[in-house]
Design a protein around this motif. Structure first.
Motif, PDB file in Angstrom:
ATOM      1  N   PHE A  42      62.960  15.109  14.822  1.00  0.00           N
ATOM      2  CA  PHE A  42      62.835  15.837  16.122  1.00  0.00           C
ATOM      3  C   PHE A  42      62.468  17.147  15.944  1.00  0.00           C
ATOM      4  CE2 PHE A  42      64.350  18.104  20.034  1.00  0.00           C
ATOM      5  CZ  PHE A  42      63.882  17.064  20.995  1.00  0.00           C
ATOM      6  N   THR A  87      56.086  10.451  21.306  1.00  0.00           N
ATOM      7  CA  THR A  87      57.176  10.135  20.440  1.00  0.00           C
ATOM      8  C   THR A  87      58.253  11.058  20.662  1.00  0.00           C
ATOM      9  OG1 THR A  87      55.808   9.164  18.650  1.00  0.00           O
ATOM     10  CG2 THR A  87      58.085   9.676  18.189  1.00  0.00           C
ATOM     11  N   GLU A  91      61.655  10.663  22.820  1.00  0.00           N
ATOM     12  CA  GLU A  91      63.296  10.978  22.046  1.00  0.00           C
ATOM     13  C   GLU A  91      63.900  11.794  23.117  1.00  0.00           C
ATOM     14  OE1 GLU A  91      66.508  10.820  19.256  1.00  0.00           O
ATOM     15  OE2 GLU A  91      64.641   9.358  19.827  1.00  0.00           O
ATOM     16  N   TYR A  92      63.214  12.806  23.755  1.00  0.00           N
ATOM     17  CA  TYR A  92      63.964  13.631  24.506  1.00  0.00           C
ATOM     18  C   TYR A  92      64.327  12.857  25.703  1.00  0.00           C
ATOM     19  CZ  TYR A  92      64.409  17.221  28.149  1.00  0.00           C
ATOM     20  OH  TYR A  92      64.682  18.035  29.282  1.00  0.00           O
ATOM     21  N   THR A 145      63.724   5.740  17.197  1.00  0.00           N
ATOM     22  CA  THR A 145      64.574   6.902  17.315  1.00  0.00           C
ATOM     23  C   THR A 145      64.407   7.693  16.090  1.00  0.00           C
ATOM     24  OG1 THR A 145      66.535   5.900  16.219  1.00  0.00           O
ATOM     25  CG2 THR A 145      66.290   5.337  18.414  1.00  0.00           C
ATOM     26  N   LEU A 146      64.441   9.299  16.477  1.00  0.00           N
ATOM     27  CA  LEU A 146      64.208  10.236  15.569  1.00  0.00           C
ATOM     28  C   LEU A 146      65.500  10.927  14.927  1.00  0.00           C
ATOM     29  CD1 LEU A 146      61.377  12.050  17.329  1.00  0.00           C
ATOM     30  CD2 LEU A 146      61.045  10.132  15.902  1.00  0.00           C
ATOM     31  N   ARG A 160      65.207   9.710  25.716  1.00  0.00           N
ATOM     32  CA  ARG A 160      66.474   8.890  25.188  1.00  0.00           C
ATOM     33  C   ARG A 160      67.613   9.644  25.220  1.00  0.00           C
ATOM     34  NH1 ARG A 160      69.084   7.322  20.868  1.00  0.00           N
ATOM     35  NH2 ARG A 160      68.309   8.992  19.550  1.00  0.00           N
TER      36      ARG A 160
END
Length: 107
Positions: free
Chosen positions: A14, A82, A86-87, A8-9, A89
């Motif tokens: 991000f 990646t 994250e987007y 996760t970022l 998620r």
């Protein structure tokens, strides 16, 4: 069990990757992140350069040019993957919120 690095970022992570969809140097990254987030995310040089180094070691960005102390970077395919993960998620989180809290809480 330890979490995999970059699973996760954070917000700074991000936005750095998002900004590096176009070639930028460190100063440009800080300015673009600040402008994009309307000052909500404030990157200090220590945080920025530590993350750039980590991203570069992980193969998520690459250095594109060096002129004296000025270094420019660009996101790689791995970095794009990646960022997209994250987007997606974050989208799932917001959908879960809507399901649980309902649309009325969004007003």
């Amino acid at each position: 069990m330890a979490r995999e690095k970059f699973q996760t970022l954070t917000e700074p992570m991000f936005y750095i990757l998002l900004t590096l969809r176009e070639e930028c140097c460190g100063t440009d990254i800080m300015a673009r992140v600040s402008a994009l987030t309307r000052g909500r995310v404030d990157l200090g040089p220590g945080t920025l350069y530590n993350l750039l180094d980590s991203f570069q070691q992980a193969g998520m960005i690459r250095e594109t040019s060096v002129s004296g102390r000025k270094r420019s970077y660009l996101i790689t395919d791995k970095g794009r993957e990646t960022l997209r993960a994250e987007y997606l998620r974050l989208l799932a989180l917001t959908e879960d919120y809507k399901t649980c809290a309902g649309e009325e809480d969004l007003k």
